[in-house]
Write a protein that holds these residues in place. Structure first.
Motif, short mmCIF file in Angstrom:
data_model
loop_
_atom_site.label_atom_id
_atom_site.label_comp_id
_atom_site.label_asym_id
_atom_site.label_seq_id
_atom_site.Cartn_x
_atom_site.Cartn_y
_atom_site.Cartn_z
N ALA A 1 63.91 27.42 6.89
CA ALA A 1 64.27 26.35 6.28
C ALA A 1 65.58 25.69 7.25
O ALA A 1 66.56 26.15 8.11
CB ALA A 1 64.34 26.70 4.83
N PRO A 2 65.39 24.43 7.39
CA PRO A 2 64.05 23.59 7.03
C PRO A 2 62.89 23.19 8.17
O PRO A 2 63.43 24.06 8.58
CB PRO A 2 65.29 21.53 6.69
CG PRO A 2 66.02 22.33 7.88
CD PRO A 2 66.63 23.86 8.14
N THR A 3 61.84 22.83 7.08
CA THR A 3 60.84 22.64 7.75
C THR A 3 60.54 21.74 8.87
O THR A 3 60.39 22.16 10.08
CB THR A 3 59.88 22.37 6.64
OG1 THR A 3 59.98 23.24 6.11
CG2 THR A 3 58.63 22.27 7.10
N SER B 1 62.97 20.10 19.59
CA SER B 1 61.93 21.87 20.19
C SER B 1 61.37 22.08 18.14
O SER B 1 61.95 21.62 17.27
CB SER B 1 62.82 22.77 20.96
OG SER B 1 61.51 23.66 21.12
N VAL B 2 60.30 22.95 18.16
CA VAL B 2 59.96 23.59 17.68
C VAL B 2 60.39 25.07 17.23
O VAL B 2 60.63 25.57 17.98
CB VAL B 2 58.69 23.72 17.33
CG1 VAL B 2 58.11 24.32 15.68
CG2 VAL B 2 57.83 22.12 17.11
N TYR B 3 61.59 25.43 15.87
CA TYR B 3 62.27 26.73 16.28
C TYR B 3 61.49 28.08 15.59
O TYR B 3 61.00 27.46 14.15
CB TYR B 3 63.50 26.74 15.99
CG TYR B 3 64.19 25.83 16.43
CD1 TYR B 3 64.38 24.64 17.13
CD2 TYR B 3 65.25 26.28 17.73
CE1 TYR B 3 64.97 23.94 17.62
CE2 TYR B 3 65.83 25.27 18.64
CZ TYR B 3 66.11 24.07 18.90
OH TYR B 3 66.78 23.91 19.67
N GLY C 1 58.68 27.54 11.28
CA GLY C 1 58.89 26.68 12.20
C GLY C 1 59.50 25.47 11.82
O GLY C 1 59.54 25.48 10.52
N SER C 2 59.91 25.09 12.54
CA SER C 2 61.12 24.66 11.93
C SER C 2 61.36 23.25 13.30
O SER C 2 61.50 23.56 14.41
CB SER C 2 62.59 24.65 12.34
OG SER C 2 62.78 25.63 10.44
N GLU D 1 51.66 24.88 13.52
CA GLU D 1 51.22 26.32 12.89
C GLU D 1 52.23 27.37 13.68
O GLU D 1 52.40 27.04 14.05
CB GLU D 1 49.92 26.31 12.11
CG GLU D 1 49.24 25.91 11.19
CD GLU D 1 48.24 25.98 10.30
OE1 GLU D 1 47.54 25.23 10.10
OE2 GLU D 1 47.41 27.74 10.83
N ALA D 2 52.25 28.56 12.67
CA ALA D 2 52.91 29.37 13.49
C ALA D 2 52.05 30.54 14.42
O ALA D 2 50.75 30.39 14.53
CB ALA D 2 54.06 30.53 12.97
#
Lengths: 109, 113
Positions: B7-9, B87-89, B107-108, A41-42
């Protein structure tokens, strides 16, 4: 260089109290933040300290000592839902946020 | 519900391809940010924008570009993706008139093969 240090992982028992420490070395100081981030999650905002002392918000409290470059987040009456990563971040002299790598808190029944 | 939408997830992308991650906020915040989050590292700032029409480079800007044509939108573009950009953005915004608390999108998750 600028640096934020916090423990990588901590374990605590449901119902207990846990203190997560954060030490920082930054070029200037314009406030310290704590965020909570559940897995996948964020991050979400928990607290903000800009003056020395303790800020209390329900079961969570955050303490700051600017002279020592030190903060802690205190979680009381731990619940299983408190299992998460806790991120410490300092706003430097340029008002940019410097982030610690986060402390993963594991709560056991 | 007010907030930030990304977006996108999730996306799997071939190396060398161009990719744009979208970010929209409806809180009328002036400041917006793009971070990447990698295991064992803190959030690292890629680019930021203090107000519409202006952008700035963060800690890790190479290989990324942004634009801020209006207050609400802040897209992040990878011109030619490389595996190290896996990565997670997270996109975030803040109301600098207050504490400067950041509000994050969900997050994406980007995988570059």
């Amino acid at each position: 260089g600028q640096n934020i240090d916090q423990p990588t992982e901590m374990t605590a028992t449901e119902g207990a109290i846990v203190q997560i420490n954060c030490t920082y070395q930054t070029s200037g100081f314009n406030g310290l933040f704590w965020y909570q981030q559940h897995a996948g999650e964020a991050p979400t905002f928990l607290s903000y300290n800009v003056l020395d002392g303790l800020e209390e918000k329900g079961r969570f409290s955050s303490f700051l000592s600017r002279s020592k470059g030190y903060s802690y987040l205190l979680l009381k009456e731990l619940q299983m839902k408190d299992s998460a990563s806790y991120l410490c971040a300092v706003k430097d002299s340029n008002y940019q946020l410097i982030w610690g790598a986060g402390t993963k808190l594991i709560i056991k029944p | 519900i007010a907030g930030i939408t990304q977006a996108p997830t999730s996306q799997i992308l071939a190396a060398g391809r161009r990719m744009t991650l979208r970010c929209t906020q409806d809180m009328r915040h002036n400041a917006m940010y793009w971070y990447r989050q990698d295991l064992g590292l803190g959030l690292r700032l890629i680019h930021y924008s203090n107000t519409a029409g202006t952008t700035g480079k963060g800690e890790v800007p190479d290989g990324y570009s942004v634009s801020r044509a209006n207050t609400d939108d802040f897209p992040l573009t990878l011109a030619s993706a490389v595996p190290s950009q896996t990565s997670v953005y997270f996109c975030a915004s803040s109301d600098e008139d207050d504490t400067g608390e950041l509000f994050f999108g969900e997050g994406s998750r980007l995988t570059v093969l």
